[in-house]
Design a protein around this motif. Structure first.
Motif, PDB file in Angstrom:
ATOM      1  N   VAL A  63       0.848  -1.198   0.000  1.00 38.24           N
ATOM      2  CA  VAL A  63       0.000   0.000   0.000  1.00 38.24           C
ATOM      3  C   VAL A  63       0.883   1.247   0.000  1.00 38.24           C
ATOM      4  O   VAL A  63       1.776   1.386   0.844  1.00 38.24           O
ATOM      5  N   MET A  64       0.649   2.125  -0.941  1.00 38.99           N
ATOM      6  CA  MET A  64       1.319   3.423  -0.974  1.00 38.99           C
ATOM      7  C   MET A  64       0.369   4.482  -0.449  1.00 38.99           C
ATOM      8  O   MET A  64      -0.826   4.242  -0.316  1.00 38.99           O
ATOM      9  N   VAL A  65       0.902   5.656  -0.149  1.00 39.31           N
ATOM     10  CA  VAL A  65       0.070   6.758   0.324  1.00 39.31           C
ATOM     11  C   VAL A  65       0.297   7.936  -0.614  1.00 39.31           C
ATOM     12  O   VAL A  65       1.421   8.176  -1.060  1.00 39.31           O
ATOM     13  N   ALA A  66      -0.774   8.659  -0.932  1.00 35.88           N
ATOM     14  CA  ALA A  66      -0.634   9.849  -1.774  1.00 35.88           C
ATOM     15  C   ALA A  66      -1.422  10.996  -1.154  1.00 35.88           C
ATOM     16  O   ALA A  66      -2.359  10.777  -0.386  1.00 35.88           O
ATOM     17  N   VAL A  67      -0.999  12.212  -1.467  1.00 34.48           N
ATOM     18  CA  VAL A  67      -1.734  13.398  -1.018  1.00 34.48           C
ATOM     19  C   VAL A  67      -1.927  14.318  -2.225  1.00 34.48           C
ATOM     20  O   VAL A  67      -1.169  14.257  -3.194  1.00 34.48           O
ATOM     21  N   ASP A  68      -2.954  15.140  -2.168  1.00 33.89           N
ATOM     22  CA  ASP A  68      -3.164  16.107  -3.250  1.00 33.89           C
ATOM     23  C   ASP A  68      -2.046  17.150  -3.210  1.00 33.89           C
ATOM     24  O   ASP A  68      -1.520  17.467  -2.144  1.00 33.89           O
ATOM     25  N   ASP A  69      -1.708  17.681  -4.363  1.00 31.72           N
ATOM     26  CA  ASP A  69      -0.612  18.684  -4.445  1.00 31.72           C
ATOM     27  C   ASP A  69      -0.995  19.975  -3.716  1.00 31.72           C
ATOM     28  O   ASP A  69      -2.140  20.400  -3.772  1.00 31.72           O
TER      29      ASP A  69
ATOM     30  N   MET F   1      -1.163  14.923  -7.662  1.00 34.88           N
ATOM     31  CA  MET F   1      -1.023  13.921  -6.605  1.00 34.88           C
ATOM     32  C   MET F   1       0.464  13.667  -6.341  1.00 34.88           C
ATOM     33  O   MET F   1       1.254  13.529  -7.273  1.00 34.88           O
ATOM     34  N   LYS F   2       0.813  13.626  -5.071  1.00 30.01           N
ATOM     35  CA  LYS F   2       2.194  13.345  -4.651  1.00 30.01           C
ATOM     36  C   LYS F   2       2.163  11.972  -3.980  1.00 30.01           C
ATOM     37  O   LYS F   2       1.364  11.743  -3.081  1.00 30.01           O
ATOM     38  N   ILE F   3       3.025  11.066  -4.400  1.00 31.39           N
ATOM     39  CA  ILE F   3       2.922   9.689  -3.915  1.00 31.39           C
ATOM     40  C   ILE F   3       4.139   9.287  -3.083  1.00 31.39           C
ATOM     41  O   ILE F   3       5.236   9.817  -3.260  1.00 31.39           O
ATOM     42  N   SER F   4       3.920   8.329  -2.157  1.00 32.10           N
ATOM     43  CA  SER F   4       4.998   7.909  -1.253  1.00 32.10           C
ATOM     44  C   SER F   4       6.075   7.082  -1.952  1.00 32.10           C
ATOM     45  O   SER F   4       7.201   6.994  -1.451  1.00 32.10           O
ATOM     46  N   ALA F   5       5.757   6.485  -3.101  1.00 31.28           N
ATOM     47  CA  ALA F   5       6.740   5.630  -3.789  1.00 31.28           C
ATOM     48  C   ALA F   5       8.045   6.401  -3.997  1.00 31.28           C
ATOM     49  O   ALA F   5       8.033   7.510  -4.533  1.00 31.28           O
ATOM     50  N   ARG F   6       9.144   5.818  -3.560  1.00 35.46           N
ATOM     51  CA  ARG F   6      10.447   6.504  -3.575  1.00 35.46           C
ATOM     52  C   ARG F   6      11.024   6.692  -4.974  1.00 35.46           C
ATOM     53  O   ARG F   6      11.889   7.546  -5.183  1.00 35.46           O
ATOM     54  N   ASN F   7      10.613   5.849  -5.928  1.00 37.68           N
ATOM     55  CA  ASN F   7      11.313   5.814  -7.209  1.00 37.68           C
ATOM     56  C   ASN F   7      10.413   6.254  -8.357  1.00 37.68           C
ATOM     57  O   ASN F   7       9.426   5.601  -8.665  1.00 37.68           O
ATOM     58  N   ARG F   8      10.763   7.381  -8.929  1.00 39.86           N
ATOM     59  CA  ARG F   8      10.026   7.951 -10.074  1.00 39.86           C
ATOM     60  C   ARG F   8      11.066   8.329 -11.107  1.00 39.86           C
ATOM     61  O   ARG F   8      11.784   9.309 -10.920  1.00 39.86           O
ATOM     62  N   LEU F   9      11.169   7.532 -12.164  1.00 43.92           N
ATOM     63  CA  LEU F   9      12.217   7.736 -13.164  1.00 43.92           C
ATOM     64  C   LEU F   9      11.583   8.268 -14.440  1.00 43.92           C
ATOM     65  O   LEU F   9      10.719   7.631 -15.028  1.00 43.92           O
ATOM     66  N   LYS F  10      12.038   9.432 -14.877  1.00 44.24           N
ATOM     67  CA  LYS F  10      11.436  10.093 -16.048  1.00 44.24           C
ATOM     68  C   LYS F  10      12.006   9.508 -17.332  1.00 44.24           C
ATOM     69  O   LYS F  10      13.220   9.287 -17.439  1.00 44.24           O
ATOM     70  N   GLY F  11      11.132   9.281 -18.305  1.00 46.41           N
ATOM     71  CA  GLY F  11      11.598   8.764 -19.590  1.00 46.41           C
ATOM     72  C   GLY F  11      10.556   8.959 -20.666  1.00 46.41           C
ATOM     73  O   GLY F  11       9.703   9.841 -20.559  1.00 46.41           O
ATOM     74  N   LYS F  12      10.658   8.125 -21.693  1.00 42.04           N
ATOM     75  CA  LYS F  12       9.766   8.232 -22.845  1.00 42.04           C
ATOM     76  C   LYS F  12       9.319   6.813 -23.215  1.00 42.04           C
ATOM     77  O   LYS F  12      10.125   5.887 -23.232  1.00 42.04           O
ATOM     78  N   VAL F  13       8.037   6.656 -23.488  1.00 43.68           N
ATOM     79  CA  VAL F  13       7.514   5.339 -23.852  1.00 43.68           C
ATOM     80  C   VAL F  13       8.137   4.873 -25.169  1.00 43.68           C
ATOM     81  O   VAL F  13       8.159   5.620 -26.152  1.00 43.68           O
ATOM     82  N   VAL F  14       8.664   3.645 -25.188  1.00 42.17           N
ATOM     83  CA  VAL F  14       9.252   3.052 -26.398  1.00 42.17           C
ATOM     84  C   VAL F  14       8.171   2.298 -27.174  1.00 42.17           C
ATOM     85  O   VAL F  14       8.006   2.471 -28.370  1.00 42.17           O
TER      86      VAL F  14
END
Lengths: 69, 69, 69, 69, 69, 69
Positions: A63-69, F1-14
């Motif tokens: 389960v992750m947690v999110a908040v509105d910006d 929305m801001k999420i707790s997941a630590r890993n957000r890697l920016k890229g482009k769909v192949v």
């Protein structure tokens, strides 16, 4: 069986979509819809179909947690 | 940010328990309590604390289904 | 409760290590040891302790496959 | 490659069912059957087929514990 | 060992934070930092420490996709 | 929305491969390819297609670490 998973939400199956190997089961939990992606085999074994009572079960570490910006 | 995770349940943080590295956050979703196990770092970054509005977010492939025997 | 998770391996708890929030439970499954990382809360709720019969439960989508080089 | 996942169970592939994108691989681990849901692509890359030696690999945080009622 | 997980990103360990049972390992992957939450035991077994070459490994079913609003 | 997941890697769909229920989306992250296995429904909702900017998002507890032998 009693399981360690912290989250067991009671609801009713809305619909079941079988894929080639993977099914999507949507459960209505007090007005919110939860989608589960499980094996076709589990759908058959549990006899899941629209209208059936069911629980959505989720391990706390998934389960992750999110908040509105 | 819009995310692919199928399940986003709106609620309010009930309490936050920090561990050495891993925190437990409990969110009240219309009367059901959902427990999330996330990093202490995420708790700080999102400013999570009792009473704050928050979403529990779960990927569909992390949801299981159960039925009563 | 009957659950969709495909993998339920019967064994006996070898030991339980409580952390600040997260516990490690090791289960002997016919000679192989499986480690589960679950909440301290679940350990208390299920009364897990060395010598107790228990199942390791894993959703099929969380199992990877490896082969020797 | 040496991996952090705590659980590596040695066995033999029983069967492989390819789906549209997702395959199910069943592995016999000393008499217990473990089902893995992985990509068709991984099945091809590892050359998985009935009779081949293989490991089921599971991260500790994906293992739940259950006890009989 | 060759594993089915689709994502293996090569990098260098930035730092390791041990908790009571769960460690956080940060890996620099070509400028992006990836955080892994693994057992203290795995950190010891792999000899993970700042500066060491390492891979972040992720199963495809554990990757979500997001887009900007 | 801001999420707790630590890993957000920016890229482009192949590319995007739709299955019966489950799609595979490959994202180029600064030269590395990351594969995500998500629902067809999420692909449609986010409008994912080759060339589109996107993030690969991963919870820290779903990241493993590996080292060369």
């Amino acid at each position: 069986m009693k399981i360690s998973a912290r989250n067991r939400l009671k609801g009713k199956v809305v619909d079941v979509t079988l894929g080639a190997t993977t099914a999507h089961v949507r459960i209505d939990i007090g007005g919110s819809i939860i989608t589960a992606s499980i094996t076709n085999e589990a759908v058959a074994e549990l006899g899941l179909a629209a209208g059936k009572d069911a629980y959505a079960v989720v391990k706390a570490s998934d389960v992750m947690v999110a908040v509105d910006d």
